[in-house]
Design a protein around this motif. Structure first.
Motif, PDB file in Angstrom:
ATOM      1  N   ARG A   1      36.967  38.398 -12.525  1.00  0.00           N
ATOM      2  CA  ARG A   1      38.000  39.429 -12.385  1.00  0.00           C
ATOM      3  C   ARG A   1      37.630  40.698 -13.151  1.00  0.00           C
ATOM      4  NH1 ARG A   1      44.125  39.966 -14.474  1.00  0.00           N
ATOM      5  NH2 ARG A   1      44.779  41.523 -12.962  1.00  0.00           N
TER       6      ARG A   1
ATOM      7  N   GLU B   1      34.975  42.263 -10.777  1.00  0.00           N
ATOM      8  CA  GLU B   1      35.403  42.558  -9.407  1.00  0.00           C
ATOM      9  C   GLU B   1      36.628  43.470  -9.361  1.00  0.00           C
ATOM     10  OE1 GLU B   1      36.102  38.833  -7.517  1.00  0.00           O
ATOM     11  OE2 GLU B   1      34.003  38.218  -7.586  1.00  0.00           O
ATOM     12  N   GLU B   2      37.434  43.465 -10.425  1.00  0.00           N
ATOM     13  CA  GLU B   2      38.665  44.253 -10.437  1.00  0.00           C
ATOM     14  C   GLU B   2      38.730  45.150 -11.672  1.00  0.00           C
ATOM     15  OE1 GLU B   2      42.057  41.715  -9.985  1.00  0.00           O
ATOM     16  OE2 GLU B   2      41.082  40.470  -8.484  1.00  0.00           O
ATOM     17  N   SER B   3      37.601  45.719 -12.006  1.00  0.00           N
ATOM     18  CA  SER B   3      37.518  46.539 -13.214  1.00  0.00           C
ATOM     19  C   SER B   3      38.466  47.734 -13.171  1.00  0.00           C
ATOM     20  CB  SER B   3      36.078  47.016 -13.409  1.00  0.00           C
ATOM     21  OG  SER B   3      35.952  47.792 -14.569  1.00  0.00           O
TER      22      SER B   3
ATOM     23  N   LEU C   1      41.303  48.057 -11.521  1.00  0.00           N
ATOM     24  CA  LEU C   1      42.682  47.601 -11.642  1.00  0.00           C
ATOM     25  C   LEU C   1      43.018  47.257 -13.087  1.00  0.00           C
ATOM     26  CD1 LEU C   1      45.338  46.744 -10.296  1.00  0.00           C
ATOM     27  CD2 LEU C   1      44.318  44.486  -9.915  1.00  0.00           C
TER      28      LEU C   1
ATOM     29  N   ASP D   1      33.734  48.722  -9.414  1.00  0.00           N
ATOM     30  CA  ASP D   1      33.877  47.282  -9.182  1.00  0.00           C
ATOM     31  C   ASP D   1      32.599  46.718  -8.568  1.00  0.00           C
ATOM     32  OD1 ASP D   1      36.447  47.625 -10.048  1.00  0.00           O
ATOM     33  OD2 ASP D   1      37.387  47.364  -8.083  1.00  0.00           O
TER      34      ASP D   1
END
Length: 228
Positions: free
Chosen positions: A83, A86-88, A90, A113
Motif C-alpha cells: 500500500r 501502490e497508494e503513495s 493517497l 505510485d
C-alpha cells in the motif's frame, strides 16, 4: 560512483546504495535510488536492466523505480508494504499533520505510485537468470522491510536494505520509532539483526554505506547498545 565488487556484482552510490548483478548483457538492480536512471549506466557497460528488487518503501531507495519500469524493467516490491508503494499519493493526501503520536510517516514513499510486476513474499524466493533470491523479512527500519539473500561468484551475499549501514552501525535510528513511546520497531530491529547474523553471509550489502564482510562483532556491536 560505479564500482565492481565481484565479476558479476557492482555498486553505485546514489541517494541510497544501489547494487547491480550482470549476467551477459542483462542486469538486475537491488534498490534504485533517485538518479540512477535508464541510459545513465551505458558508460559502465550495463546495457539492459530487466528487474528491480526493492527492499522498502522509502523514497531514497525507490524513487527511480517508475522510470526503470517505463524502460521495460519489471519491478518487485515487498508485499507487506504494497500500500505504501501502490497508494503513495493517497497516503500523503490523507496524512493528518496534527497527529503527534505516530512517528511512522507514510509520506516518505515514492512521489509516483508504483504498480508492481511482482511481489516479494516473506520467506519465499524469486528467480532471475538462474540466480535464486531468498526474501528475508527484516522489519525495524520500516515495518515491512525485506532483504535478499543470494549466491554469486562463490559468495553468499545478503542485501539488507537499511537494517545496517556498516559494521556495528545503523544510519537513522528514528525510523525504528514507529509510534510515540512505542518500542515495537526497536524490538523488531533487534530480532532482524539476530536473523541476519544467522544467515552466515560472506558479504553484506547495506542500503546506505559501503559493502562489508560481516563478523560476529558487526552484529553484536550494534545489538549491544540497542539492547541496553
Amino acid at each position: 560512483m560505479f564500482r565492481k565488487l565481484t565479476d558479476h556484482l557492482f555498486f553505485i552510490e546514489d541517494t541510497c546504495s544501489v547494487y547491480g548483478i550482470t549476467v551477459g548483457d542483462k542486469s538486475l538492480l537491488i534498490d534504485c535510488g533517485t538518479d540512477v536512471l535508464p541510459g545513465g549506466l551505458e558508460q559502465t557497460g550495463v546495457r539492459q536492466v530487466e528487474r528491480v528488487l526493492l527492499t522498502h518503501f522509502h523514497r531514497d531507495s525507490c524513487a527511480a523505480a517508475s522510470q526503470w519500469q517505463k524502460d521495460g524493467a519489471k519491478v518487485v516490491i515487498p508485499f507487506v508494504e504494497k500500500r505504501f508503494l501502490e497508494e503513495s499519493d493517497l497516503l500523503k493526501a490523507s496524512y493528518n499533520t496534527y497527529n503527534n503520536y505516530t512517528s511512522f510517516y507514510p509520506g516518505f514513499g515514492p512521489l509516483a505510485d508504483i504498480a508492481p510486476d511482482q511481489y516479494a513474499y516473506d520467506y519465499e524466493s524469486l528467480s532471475w537468470q538462474g540466480i535464486r533470491f531468498d526474501v528475508i523479512p527484516v522489519p525495524g527500519h520500516t515495518f515491512g522491510s525485506v532483504g535478499y539473500l543470494f549466491e554469486l561468484d562463490n559468495k553468499r551475499i545478503f542485501a539488507c536494505g537499511d537494517l545496517m549501514s556498516g559494521h556495528g552501525r545503523i544510519r537513522d535510528y528514528f525510523w525504528s520509532q514507529w509510534r510515540y513511546m512505542d518500542f515495537q520497531g526497536h524490538m523488531n530491529h533487534l530480532d532482524s539483526l539476530k536473523a541476519a547474523a544467522a544467515l552466515n553471509a560472506d558479504l553484506i550489502l547495506p542500503g546506505h554505506g559501503e559493502p562489508f564482510a560481516p563478523t560476529n562483532e558487526a552484529f553484536t556491536d550494534l545489538r549491544g547498545p540497542l539492547e541496553e
